[in-house]
Each structure stands twice: as structure tokens, then as C-alpha cells.
Design an enzyme around this catalytic site. Structure first.
Site, PDB file in Angstrom:
ATOM      1  N   HIS A  28       4.602  -7.089  -0.909  1.00 17.84           N
ATOM      2  CA  HIS A  28       4.822  -8.536  -0.903  1.00 17.84           C
ATOM      3  C   HIS A  28       3.903  -9.277  -1.867  1.00 17.84           C
ATOM      4  O   HIS A  28       3.707 -10.480  -1.723  1.00 17.84           O
ATOM      5  CB  HIS A  28       4.629  -9.089   0.510  1.00 17.84           C
ATOM      6  N   ARG A  53      -0.206  -0.156   0.033  1.00 12.82           N
ATOM      7  CA  ARG A  53       1.171  -0.153   0.519  1.00 12.82           C
ATOM      8  C   ARG A  53       2.134  -0.119  -0.663  1.00 12.82           C
ATOM      9  O   ARG A  53       2.098  -0.975  -1.539  1.00 12.82           O
ATOM     10  CB  ARG A  53       1.458  -1.378   1.380  1.00 12.82           C
ATOM     11  N   ASP A  67      -0.998   9.256  -8.262  1.00 12.52           N
ATOM     12  CA  ASP A  67      -1.584   9.635  -9.544  1.00 12.52           C
ATOM     13  C   ASP A  67      -2.600   8.602 -10.028  1.00 12.52           C
ATOM     14  O   ASP A  67      -3.592   8.959 -10.662  1.00 12.52           O
ATOM     15  CB  ASP A  67      -0.490   9.824 -10.598  1.00 12.52           C
ATOM     16  N   GLU A 132       8.332  -1.362  11.883  1.00 13.28           N
ATOM     17  CA  GLU A 132       8.513  -2.810  11.795  1.00 13.28           C
ATOM     18  C   GLU A 132       9.965  -3.255  11.999  1.00 13.28           C
ATOM     19  O   GLU A 132      10.356  -4.332  11.552  1.00 13.28           O
ATOM     20  CB  GLU A 132       7.971  -3.338  10.462  1.00 13.28           C
ATOM     21  N   ASP A 158       8.083  -8.449  10.635  1.00 13.45           N
ATOM     22  CA  ASP A 158       9.431  -7.926  10.409  1.00 13.45           C
ATOM     23  C   ASP A 158      10.055  -7.423  11.706  1.00 13.45           C
ATOM     24  O   ASP A 158      11.271  -7.499  11.887  1.00 13.45           O
ATOM     25  CB  ASP A 158       9.407  -6.818   9.362  1.00 13.45           C
TER      26      ASP A 158
END
Length: 256
Positions: A28, A53, A67, A132, A158
Site C-alpha cells: 500500500h 510486505r 535477492d 485478512e 481487510d
């Protein structure tokens, strides 16, 4: 604490504030790969655990995030055991999983300075799945039993939306679903976390035994602090007079 600004300076300020973990949010927030790597580098000097996240449960993105040096990933919207297994597989090299091999080029392996990284990578990374939705709560036992899932994190925002209770994270039905998921994770022996910006709610979830919790965000903290300054030094001291003085000196107040 949630780190959503995209600023390495803000990430460093948060990392040095005495908190034990940060969530650098690629879902977000306006964060690209370079921005996330810079924030990880800024936080690396401090005794804090960064969790990153990813925006979506995607094999390519998970590979790229690992990576660039993220070791702990939070994968959003995991609704089933199959989706949890896919996230885990994306984090592991064959034959355990499907992660593409590029460690010689990557900060995650310190450009092959981490000894035996390819053989040890499964010990150095973790996948936390985010619960969620009502569907994921219903499938919580199967998700928790998925091999390779390191922890579960509950997103009440959510979750409430999926239950037809948009914006009502503290509705009794939402709280009951959060508590059910906490119990499932505990029964499975998994660490469990939750997002709770309301301090009273956060304390209640901590009393229920959650292992990690988000209680604020960098952008929200700055927004509320700025509003507090405005109220104290403008509104409470006669904003019209101050605005007039600003205009008299050539300044203008912006409006939207």
C-alpha cells in the site's frame, strides 16, 4: 511500526527508536525495489528486525525481494493452504521450491559473501502469511499446517471489509475472527501477529498472547503530529490573525 513513506531517512529514524520490528510495506505504499533496498540498508545498522510486505503473492516478486536483501517476507491475501504453499515455494531454491538462482548478483547473498548461501538460504529467510479475509479465517487451520509457513499475521482492516463491515475493525464479529485465528496459530505452534492502531485494542490482543503487533505507522505519526502543531499553535491561538499576518508578509495559505 509500519514504514510506508518510502524514505530511507524515515526508515532509519524508526529503526533507531527502540522498536523491535518494522514493516516495510510494498503493498500500500509507493515503494519500488530500489527504495526497499535503501530502507533495508538504513535499518541494518540498528537492532531491529525488518519485515517486508510484498504487494502480491507472486513468484517473481518474492524472488526479487529476497535477492535485494529482505529476509522476512509478509505475503498478503493468503486465503488457502495452496496459496500459502505457493508463497513458501517461491522463497526456496530447488528442490525445496522454485526460487530462481541469482545469488552471485544479489545483496541477499552479499554477492556470494554468505558462505554456502544456496544450501543455507532456507534457514535465512522466512514467510509470514497474512490472514485478512473471511475465507482465510475459515481456512486458518489448513494454512497454519502448511509446511514452511513461519508465522501468521492478521489484518483486521481487510478482514472487516470482507465480512461486509468496512472500517469496523473493532466490530464484535471481526474481533471474534481475529481471536479465532490467534487461537489457531497458537495451537499450531506458530508465532502470530496483528495490526491494531487503537492502543486499547492492541493491549487486549497482547493479553491474548499475540507475539508481534503493529501499533503505528510513520506517515500516520507525522500526520497526527502535524495536526497537533496546527491545533496548538494556529487554531488555539487565533488562526485568522495568524493567517492575516502571513498574508501581510507576502505568504499565502494553500487550499485544496
Amino acid at each position: 511500526m509500519w514504514v510506508s513513506s518510502g524514505s530511507p531517512i524515515m526508515a532509519e529514524i524508526c529503526a533507531g527508536s527502540g522498536l523491535d520490528w518494522l514493516l516495510i510495506d510494498g503493498e500500500h505504499s509507493p515503494l519500488g525495489l530500489e527504495s526497499i533496498q535503501l530502507q533495508l540498508q538504513a535499518a541494518a545498522a540498528y537492532p531491529v528486525t525488518p519485515v517486508v510486505r510484498v504487494p502480491v503473492n507472486d513468484t517473481v516478486l518474492i524472488k526479487q525481494y529476497l535477492d535485494l536483501g529482505a529476509q522476512n517476507l509478509l505475503v498478503p491475501m493468503v486465503n488457502s493452504a495452496d496459496e500459502a504453499a505457493a508463497a513458501v515455494a517461491a522463497s526456496l531454491y530447488p528442490p525445496r521450491g522454485v526460487r530462481g538462482v541469482g545469488s552471485a548478483l544479489a545483496r541477499g547473498a552479499r554477492w556470494n559473501r554468505v558462505e554456502n548461501y544456496l544450501q543455507r538460504a532456507h534457514e535465512l529467510v522466512s514467510i509470514t502469511v497474512q490472514i485478512e479475509t473471511a475465507e482465510s479465517v475459515a481456512n486458518a487451520e489448513a494454512i497454519a499446517a502448511t509446511d514452511g509457513v513461519a508465522a501468521m499475521f492478521i489484518g483486521p482492516s481487510d478482514l472487516s471489509a470482507s465480512m461486509g463491515l468496512l472500517g469496523q475493525q473493532e466490530h464484535p464479529d471481526v474481533v471474534a475472527s481475529v481471536e479465532r485465528t490467534i487461537a489457531v496459530a497458537k495451537a499450531a505452534g506458530l508465532p502470530v501477529g496483528v495490526n491494531a492502531f487503537n492502543p486499547v485494542v492492541a493491549e487486549r490482543y497482547l493479553d491474548l498472547g499475540v507475539d508481534f503487533i503493529l501499533v503505528g505507522a510513520d506517515v500516520a505519526s507525522v500526520a497526527r503530529a502535524g495536526e497537533g502543531f496546527a491545533k496548538r499553535f494556529i487554531d488555539d491561538r487565533g488562526g485568522d490573525q495568524i493567517a492575516g499576518a502571513a498574508e501581510a508578509t507576502g505568504g499565502e495559505r494553500a487550499s485544496y
